[in-house]
Enzyme design. Sequence first.
Site, mmCIF file in Angstrom:
data_model
loop_
_atom_site.group_PDB
_atom_site.id
_atom_site.type_symbol
_atom_site.label_atom_id
_atom_site.label_comp_id
_atom_site.label_asym_id
_atom_site.label_seq_id
_atom_site.Cartn_x
_atom_site.Cartn_y
_atom_site.Cartn_z
ATOM 1 N N GLY A 158 -1.801 0.851 5.626
ATOM 2 C CA GLY A 158 -1.054 2.024 6.056
ATOM 3 C C GLY A 158 -1.233 3.142 5.057
ATOM 4 N NE ARG A 159 1.208 2.483 -0.771
ATOM 5 C CZ ARG A 159 2.479 2.738 -1.040
ATOM 6 N NH1 ARG A 159 2.815 3.912 -1.518
ATOM 7 N NH2 ARG A 159 3.403 1.824 -0.840
ATOM 8 N NE ARG B 190 5.830 6.406 -2.043
ATOM 9 C CZ ARG B 190 4.971 6.461 -3.050
ATOM 10 N NH1 ARG B 190 4.609 7.621 -3.554
ATOM 11 N NH2 ARG B 190 4.493 5.360 -3.583
ATOM 12 C CE1 TYR C 153 10.625 1.803 -3.521
ATOM 13 C CE2 TYR C 153 8.989 3.355 -2.721
ATOM 14 C CZ TYR C 153 9.946 2.385 -2.476
ATOM 15 O OH TYR C 153 10.204 2.007 -1.189
ATOM 16 C CB CYS D 138 23.583 18.557 -4.799
ATOM 17 S SG CYS D 138 23.685 20.298 -4.343
#
Length: 444
Positions: free
Chosen positions: A303-304, A340, A344, A371
């Site tokens: 996928g990635r 992300r 991570y 915020c």
Amino acid sequence: MTTVHDPTALTGTAELSVWPASTTEPPHGDLTVGGVPLAEIADRFGTPVYVLDEAEVRDRCRTYLDAFPDTEVLYAAKAFLCRAMAHWMDEEGLGLDVCSAGELELAVSTGFPAGRIVLHGNAKSPRDLDTALRLGVGRIVIDSPAEIARLAAAVGPDGHQKVMVRVVPGISAGGHEKIRTGTDDQKFGLSISDGYAQHAITRILDQPQLELTGLHCHLGSQITSVKPYLVAVRRMVGLMSRLYEQHGLVLPELDLGGGHGIAYRPGEGALDLTALARRIRAELADACATAGLPVPRLIIEPGRAIAGPAGIAVYRVLSVKHTGDHVFVAVDGGMSDNPRPALYGVRYAPRLIGRRSAAERARVTVVGRHCEAGDVLAADAELPADTRPGDLLAVPVAGAYHLSMASDYNLVGRPPVVAVRDGLARLLVRRESLEDIRSRDVGL
């Protein structure tokens, strides 16, 4: 502020190594992807905006099919899915791996053949299963014992559905502990070590309307070494051998999932796809020969590695703030369109576009507009020291797990997606408006 005194340290070919292959930088022009200047896209569609290089997506599909000629390649739709993406996958001959009724229905609504779609996920809802059966999905991956009876009942005594079982092989692999899914201490799949996988398979074999076609495993994400996949092959074939001894069962398919790592910044490592394909084939043939089993058809789920390097996020700088030794460059997007880094700790290499700067590079922190103190898009980024409000920043390798995990935090609205190819730009997904958000709010 920390100044980097070599302004050419990360310029030219090295800096563009993580950008789409179509990326060019004319001597007196702006950075161009797919033949379209990125600054022109920002002016035309506004910012933030996501740019997807169609040719890069298609080329990566073909690279997988060339490297794995006898393998079923499924695009992992969770990385990023829209109608155009599903259409490209269909045209390039890939199948789809989906995790919900929403992903499934969007794909089928484009004309994507349901029989080339695999549904899985650790907690499938009744709607997920009903939609899969109604549309005629190719295979459903069983992830828990509860799904066996639920699915068998939904199929009915006269129905038929091909299924696989997601197995946990007990392998730790992946770029972060939150994206390692091959170990026994996470939510996905059924463990080999405690016998749950074997027990579930026995129960499936007792359901005549369910046809078990193979085993499935997924080790995690951002894996850059071939070795974990080879270990997985051995363990999965070992389980297949035990199933043959106990039930006389010969499974025709083996799905090794995806998780193929890519480089997000120049100099980072990526999984060697050619080596992966060669060594998996050899390992699978050897393991099956030792077990006395025929070699199953291999399935993989990138996928990635298909979508990620094809995408670029473009932001406009809103402010530059000096706080002690820190410089914060704030842009008009952030964790609502890319969570992300907050999840991570992922690091990116943003780049100034739209104008040329002869200033020395400085280490800055590119932050979002939301915020949260954790709304950081790129820590320790190197940008020209004269970066100022109104400038445009482009973040490469932004095609996967950005918009697919986007939110409406602070009711900012999600950015549009623009495809580029052969000098043309076209809108794939429009910007989410305040009216879109307001129309869902029906109470007083």
